[in-house]
Design an enzyme around this catalytic site. Structure first.
Site, PDB file in Angstrom:
ATOM      1  N   CYS A 276     -32.939  63.054 -79.270  1.00  0.00           N
ATOM      2  CA  CYS A 276     -32.585  64.408 -79.691  1.00  0.00           C
ATOM      3  C   CYS A 276     -32.030  65.227 -78.512  1.00  0.00           C
ATOM      4  O   CYS A 276     -30.902  64.994 -78.103  1.00  0.00           O
ATOM      5  CB  CYS A 276     -33.756  65.110 -80.373  1.00  0.00           C
ATOM      6  SG  CYS A 276     -33.229  66.551 -81.337  1.00  0.00           S
TER       7      CYS A 276
ATOM      8  N   HIS B  85     -35.020  61.525 -84.448  1.00  0.00           N
ATOM      9  CA  HIS B  85     -36.357  61.374 -83.876  1.00  0.00           C
ATOM     10  C   HIS B  85     -37.002  60.095 -84.405  1.00  0.00           C
ATOM     11  O   HIS B  85     -37.787  60.133 -85.365  1.00  0.00           O
ATOM     12  CB  HIS B  85     -37.229  62.584 -84.223  1.00  0.00           C
ATOM     13  CG  HIS B  85     -36.962  63.787 -83.391  1.00  0.00           C
ATOM     14  ND1 HIS B  85     -37.607  64.036 -82.196  1.00  0.00           N
ATOM     15  CD2 HIS B  85     -36.096  64.812 -83.573  1.00  0.00           C
ATOM     16  CE1 HIS B  85     -37.163  65.166 -81.675  1.00  0.00           C
ATOM     17  NE2 HIS B  85     -36.250  65.661 -82.497  1.00  0.00           N
TER      18      HIS B  85
ATOM     19  N   GLU C 222     -39.412  58.432 -83.279  1.00  0.00           N
ATOM     20  CA  GLU C 222     -40.876  58.426 -83.133  1.00  0.00           C
ATOM     21  C   GLU C 222     -41.566  58.988 -84.377  1.00  0.00           C
ATOM     22  O   GLU C 222     -42.746  58.696 -84.617  1.00  0.00           O
ATOM     23  CB  GLU C 222     -41.297  59.202 -81.878  1.00  0.00           C
ATOM     24  CG  GLU C 222     -41.234  60.714 -81.971  1.00  0.00           C
ATOM     25  CD  GLU C 222     -39.850  61.310 -81.826  1.00  0.00           C
ATOM     26  OE1 GLU C 222     -39.742  62.549 -81.795  1.00  0.00           O
ATOM     27  OE2 GLU C 222     -38.862  60.547 -81.736  1.00  0.00           O
TER      28      GLU C 222
END
Length: 229
Positions: A111, A211, A213
Site C-alpha cells: 500500500c 493489503h 496481510e
C-alpha cells in the site's frame, strides 16, 4: 534459524498517547511464512533506522501501509485533499530503501509501501485519486476489485495466477512510474496495482497497492520468505 525481517512501524495516537504501532495482521502473515518480524520505528532518524539493517542479521525489509507521502519528496505542491503526512517517516523509509537495495535485501512493499518505493526511485503520485483520476473503481474504502497480472512477471510466478481479487483502501497511487520499475498489475480502470524491478538481475522486490496481510493471501509472503531464505 528463523530469518529476521525488518517491518516499518509508524507512530500513532492511541488513547491520547503517541505510540509505535504495527498491525498484528502483518505479524501473523510473516509468522505464518516462517519469518520473525522485527518492528522498526519510522520515527527514528534515517541513520539510526538504517543501522537496523547493518550487521543485525536482518535479511529482508517490509514497507507497510499508512500516511500520505509528503508531495515535496517528488517535487509537487500539496493538493487540497492531501491527508496526514509524516516527513520523519518518509525520511526513514527512503533511507531504508536505499540501504536495503545496497545490501541486496528482498523488499516487500504494501500500500503506502509501493508509493514510497516509487518516490524513492524517482516516480510521482496521484495525491487524491477521486479528484485527480476519477474512474469506475472506488479505490478508497475497504472495497474489492480484480487486477490483471502481467504474464511471466515475478508477481505472476509468486502468486501463480494472472488475475486476482484484491482489497482497496487508498486514495493515493502511482502517477509516473519510476525509472527502474515496471508495472506488473493493473485495476480495471488501468491504475497501477503492482510493480517490480525492470532489471531481472535486481534483488527480489515486489510492491503492491493492496493489503495482502488482510486477505489471508499467503503467496506474496511465502514468496518473500523464499527470497529471504
Amino acid at each position: 534459524m528463523t530469518p529476521v525481517v525488518a517491518v516499518t512501524a509508524p507512530r500513532r495516537q492511541v488513547d491520547g498517547r503517541e505510540r509505535v504501532t504495527l498491525n498484528t495482521s502483518y505479524v501473523r502473515a510473516l509468522d505464518q511464512a516462517g519469518l520473525a518480524p522485527l518492528a522498526l520505528p519510522t520515527m527514528l532518524a534515517p541513520e539510526r533506522a538504517v543501522a537496523a539493517l547493518q550487521g543485525s542479521g536482518v535479511r529482508g525489509l517490509v514497507l507497510t501501509g499508512g500516511e500520505d507521502v509528503e508531495p515535496a519528496r517528488y517535487g509537487a505542491a500539496p493538493h487540497p485533499k492531501l491527508q496526514e503526512a509524516d516527513p520523519t517517516r518518509d525520511a526513514a523509509e527512503l533511507a531504508l530503501i536505499v540501504a536495503a537495495r545496497e545490501r541486496r535485501l528482498p523488499i516487500l512493499a504494501i500500500c503506502r509501501g509501493i508509493q514510497i518505493l516509487n518516490v524513492a526511485l524517482g516516480g510521482t503520485l496521484y495525491q487524491d485519486l477521486a479528484s485527480e483520476r476519477p474512474g469506475p473503481v472506488a479505490h478508497a474504502g475497504d472495497v474489492r476489485h480484480t487486477v490483471r497480472i502481467e504474464p511471466g512477471s515475478l508477481l505472476e510466478r509468486t502468486l501463480g495466477t494472472r488475475t486476482a481479487t484484491v482489497n482497496s483502501r487508498h486514495h493515493q497511487a502511482i502517477r509516473d512510474l519510476a525509472p527502474g520499475l515496471r508495472a506488473v498489475a493493473w485495476a480495471e480502470d488501468g491504475l497501477i496495482e503492482a510493480v517490480e524491478p525492470a532489471d531481472e538481475g535486481a534483488p527480489w522486490t515486489l510492491a503492491v497497492q493492496w493489503h495482502p496481510e488482510d486477505l489471508n493471501e499467503r503467496g506474496l509472503f511465502d514468496g518473500f520468505a523464499r527470497a529471504v531464505a
